[in-house]
Design a protein around this motif. Sequence first.
Motif, PDB file in Angstrom:
ATOM      1  N   PRO A 104       0.856  -1.187   0.000  1.00 52.65           N
ATOM      2  CA  PRO A 104       0.000   0.000   0.000  1.00 52.65           C
ATOM      3  C   PRO A 104       0.894   1.240   0.000  1.00 52.65           C
ATOM      4  O   PRO A 104       1.888   1.279   0.721  1.00 52.65           O
ATOM      5  N   ASP A 147      -1.513   3.400  -8.939  1.00 52.98           N
ATOM      6  CA  ASP A 147      -1.234   2.537  -7.791  1.00 52.98           C
ATOM      7  C   ASP A 147      -1.759   1.162  -8.178  1.00 52.98           C
ATOM      8  O   ASP A 147      -2.957   0.919  -8.174  1.00 52.98           O
ATOM      9  N   THR A 148      -0.835   0.273  -8.563  1.00 50.16           N
ATOM     10  CA  THR A 148      -1.225  -0.991  -9.181  1.00 50.16           C
ATOM     11  C   THR A 148      -1.164  -2.123  -8.172  1.00 50.16           C
ATOM     12  O   THR A 148      -0.104  -2.413  -7.628  1.00 50.16           O
ATOM     13  N   GLN A 152      -0.176  -9.512  -7.767  1.00 50.38           N
ATOM     14  CA  GLN A 152       0.623 -10.492  -7.031  1.00 50.38           C
ATOM     15  C   GLN A 152       1.429 -11.362  -7.993  1.00 50.38           C
ATOM     16  O   GLN A 152       1.087 -11.466  -9.179  1.00 50.38           O
ATOM     17  N   THR A 153       2.445 -12.041  -7.443  1.00 51.02           N
ATOM     18  CA  THR A 153       3.184 -13.039  -8.227  1.00 51.02           C
ATOM     19  C   THR A 153       2.187 -14.007  -8.867  1.00 51.02           C
ATOM     20  O   THR A 153       2.318 -14.381 -10.038  1.00 51.02           O
ATOM     21  N   ASP A 186      -5.323 -10.815   0.729  1.00 44.58           N
ATOM     22  CA  ASP A 186      -5.347  -9.400   1.106  1.00 44.58           C
ATOM     23  C   ASP A 186      -6.736  -8.988   1.581  1.00 44.58           C
ATOM     24  O   ASP A 186      -7.746  -9.566   1.176  1.00 44.58           O
ATOM     25  N   ARG A 230      -2.230  -7.469   3.985  1.00 49.70           N
ATOM     26  CA  ARG A 230      -2.468  -8.903   4.046  1.00 49.70           C
ATOM     27  C   ARG A 230      -3.489  -9.180   5.144  1.00 49.70           C
ATOM     28  O   ARG A 230      -3.491  -8.533   6.187  1.00 49.70           O
ATOM     29  N   LYS A 266       9.162  -5.586   1.293  1.00 49.43           N
ATOM     30  CA  LYS A 266       7.964  -5.688   2.128  1.00 49.43           C
ATOM     31  C   LYS A 266       8.380  -5.885   3.586  1.00 49.43           C
ATOM     32  O   LYS A 266       9.306  -6.631   3.879  1.00 49.43           O
TER      33      LYS A 266
HETATM   34  C1  7RM Z   1       3.441  -7.285  -7.618  1.00 48.50           C
HETATM   35  C2  7RM Z   1       3.824  -7.824  -6.270  1.00 48.50           C
HETATM   36  C3  7RM Z   1       1.937  -9.359  -3.586  1.00 48.50           C
HETATM   37  C4  7RM Z   1       1.381  -8.637  -2.372  1.00 48.50           C
HETATM   38  C5  7RM Z   1      -0.102  -8.405  -2.473  1.00 48.50           C
HETATM   39  C6  7RM Z   1      -0.290  -7.211  -1.550  1.00 48.50           C
HETATM   40  C7  7RM Z   1       0.962  -6.387  -1.802  1.00 48.50           C
HETATM   41  C8  7RM Z   1       1.211  -5.355  -4.100  1.00 48.50           C
HETATM   42  C9  7RM Z   1       0.089  -3.499  -3.866  1.00 48.50           C
HETATM   43  C10 7RM Z   1       0.023  -4.222  -2.651  1.00 48.50           C
HETATM   44  C11 7RM Z   1      -1.294  -2.564  -1.725  1.00 48.50           C
HETATM   45  C12 7RM Z   1      -0.582  -2.232  -3.937  1.00 48.50           C
HETATM   46  N1  7RM Z   1       3.752  -9.181  -6.148  1.00 48.50           N
HETATM   47  N2  7RM Z   1       0.731  -5.359  -2.833  1.00 48.50           N
HETATM   48  N3  7RM Z   1       0.826  -4.229  -4.733  1.00 48.50           N
HETATM   49  N4  7RM Z   1      -0.669  -3.752  -1.590  1.00 48.50           N
HETATM   50  N5  7RM Z   1      -1.269  -1.824  -2.847  1.00 48.50           N
HETATM   51  N6  7RM Z   1      -0.560  -1.466  -5.037  1.00 48.50           N
HETATM   52  O1  7RM Z   1       4.149  -7.072  -5.383  1.00 48.50           O
HETATM   53  O2  7RM Z   1       3.722 -11.357  -4.952  1.00 48.50           O
HETATM   54  O3  7RM Z   1       5.542  -9.817  -4.497  1.00 48.50           O
HETATM   55  O4  7RM Z   1       3.354  -9.377  -3.587  1.00 48.50           O
HETATM   56  O5  7RM Z   1       1.945  -7.319  -2.271  1.00 48.50           O
HETATM   57  O6  7RM Z   1      -0.293  -7.613  -0.215  1.00 48.50           O
HETATM   58  O7  7RM Z   1      -0.823  -9.546  -2.069  1.00 48.50           O
HETATM   59  S1  7RM Z   1       4.138  -9.988  -4.793  1.00 48.50           S
END
Ligand code: 7RM
Length: 635
Positions: A375, A397-398, A401-402, A487, A502, A598
């Motif tokens: 976030p 703001d994209t 997830q993987t 999430d 999360r 993260k």
């Molecule tokens: C692309 C990436 C995924 C997790 C996802 C969220 C958090 C990713 C945002 C976000 C709030 C965003 N893949 N997340 N983007 N939370 N706003 N724009 O990050 O697999 O490494 O992570 O990251 O919790 O579930 S990842």
Amino acid sequence: MSNYHIKHLEEYYQVYRKSVRNPEAFWEEIAEEHFVWRKRWDNVLSWDFKKPEIKWFEGAKLNITENCLDRHLPTRGDKTAIIFEPNDPKEEALHITYRELHERVCRMANVLLGHGVKKGDRVCIYLPMIPELSVALLACARIGAIHSVVFAGFSSHALATRINDSDCKIVITSDGSFRGSKSIDLKGIVDKALEGCPGVANVLVAKRTNAKIDMLKGRDKWLQPLLDEAYADCVAEIMDAEDPLFILYTSGSTGTPKGMVHTTAGYMVYSAYTFKNVFQYTENDVYWCTADIGWITGHSYIVYGPLANGATTLMFEGVPSYPDYGRFWDVVEKHKVNQFYTAPTAIRALAKENLDYVEKHDLSSLKVLGSVGEPINEEAWHWYNNNVGKKNSPIVDTWWQTETGGIMITPIPYVTPTTPTYATLPFIGIQPALMDENGQEIKGNQVDGRLCIKFPWPSISRTIWGNHDRYRDTYFSAYENMYFTGDGALRDAVGYYRITGRVDDVIIVSGHNLGTAPIEDSINEHPAVAESAIVGFPHDVKGNALYGYVILKETGESRDRENLRKEINQQITEHVGPIAKLDKIQFVSGLPKTRSGKIMRRILRKIASNDTSNLGDTSTLLNPEVVQEIMDNAL
Ligand code: 7RM
């Protein structure tokens, strides 16, 4: 892809409605219009979230590198495909054209073939952000080998685990890597990892740092002489739509890392289509994503998405702080970057530094700014908007997830009005749902719940390598017929989504569900605060109470701590409500972060609960030293 972009919000809603009313017809049209196929599909989509089994474009035959390279040669052969900006700004940047990239990929593909790599074999790639990395991904795809990129910041133990989990028979690495003023002995890390990887027959070593390294006879080979000798063309292996393209590991909250499997056609279609629309890329733009290719963001939005669009994509080897905190803006100015995509953690780090670093650079080329990974807190959003975008470049703001392979919730720049901290609207074709604890969908607006997706999209990962049961249990068992993201999110009055973090970070205080993001946001608004993280800890009365870890800005260091604590709680009271006030506030010099930026809340939670006998797997931490400091001063 054609040059057409969505231009108005009304048009977005129209296309969106069309995409969810008849997803098969919608994606079929995109697939037909924008890509080259060796054979057309027999069936656009078949799916069953119970098994789970998802297939897109079944029966189709293609090679993704023909879409990323060959088809551009007649019209874009001399166009720059990749700009390589080295770690050291004094070293010259490289401009690799589509024709050159095609040749380099073919040579590397032939080297792999020469080492016995066949369709379906797994190839581990452990490289820094140098051109060989992009070339290696594409070379695997050229011959139908499955690449497994391991971020070159991972330890030998983490590397070995990933190599063994997917039985890689070959590793592509380099003598070393440059990161700011440091150089890292990557080959030494590989050597150590391979002590526990009997299945690896060969290691191909790119030369980058010229460090003196050991080469094991028979196993290790310098890459460059092999590339020089290799034939400069290579017939593309014809792949089935659902053949695996790559494995990428992502860490779960428990257990071993999960090898997410992405397949060929759906991943190609979705990464390319989202790239085009989310960044509004037009021919001759220069696009830069600062992620490492070791993460999904780099796979989809440095390599495959941009190249499938014939774009110019910038690869940056260095770090934002070298030679000084102006490096990002120096690169934007130097290469006249039009779209810039980075992570909130980088924005916050740069926002702590003197504004001169930004202001002395000409950033007028920028048209779109992106954020991904966490976030983005309100303060960071405004800093980015005011100082980098000069209020002229929309911020996308994209959220994704993987596992999703591509962007899922995002504004479309110049189309969707943005609101700080909101990822706003589902991308075309994406059907989100918010669920309550009893498994019921929460309809309507101004609600919050657990974020699920109701319907498959082309780039959803198809399984976890070697463990389909875990795939089903993790993503498809929490809610019937839904993909569960893990999430939490809220949907506001106009239908915009805000990701609250999360779900395992949700803290229930006196029966109130509190997401971490809004509380951290309000703490970060305090002028003395640089960054913060909150977790819950057991409390006799409230069930859980809140524990905050706060990093001060330099200007805050001299302030009285008790006063600061009061002000921070006052701030939270005003922004979120008194229920979210912190019971304990510890001032720290850093927060434990994973290598992808993260915050590892699991560790903070243990410290707050005074349960530090076993911190669990900390091998993915970037800054393990900070953990001891936090434990020593815990409240
Ligand atoms: C692309 C990436 C995924 C997790 C996802 C969220 C958090 C990713 C945002 C976000 C709030 C965003 N893949 N997340 N983007 N939370 N706003 N724009 O990050 O697999 O490494 O992570 O990251 O919790 O579930 S990842």
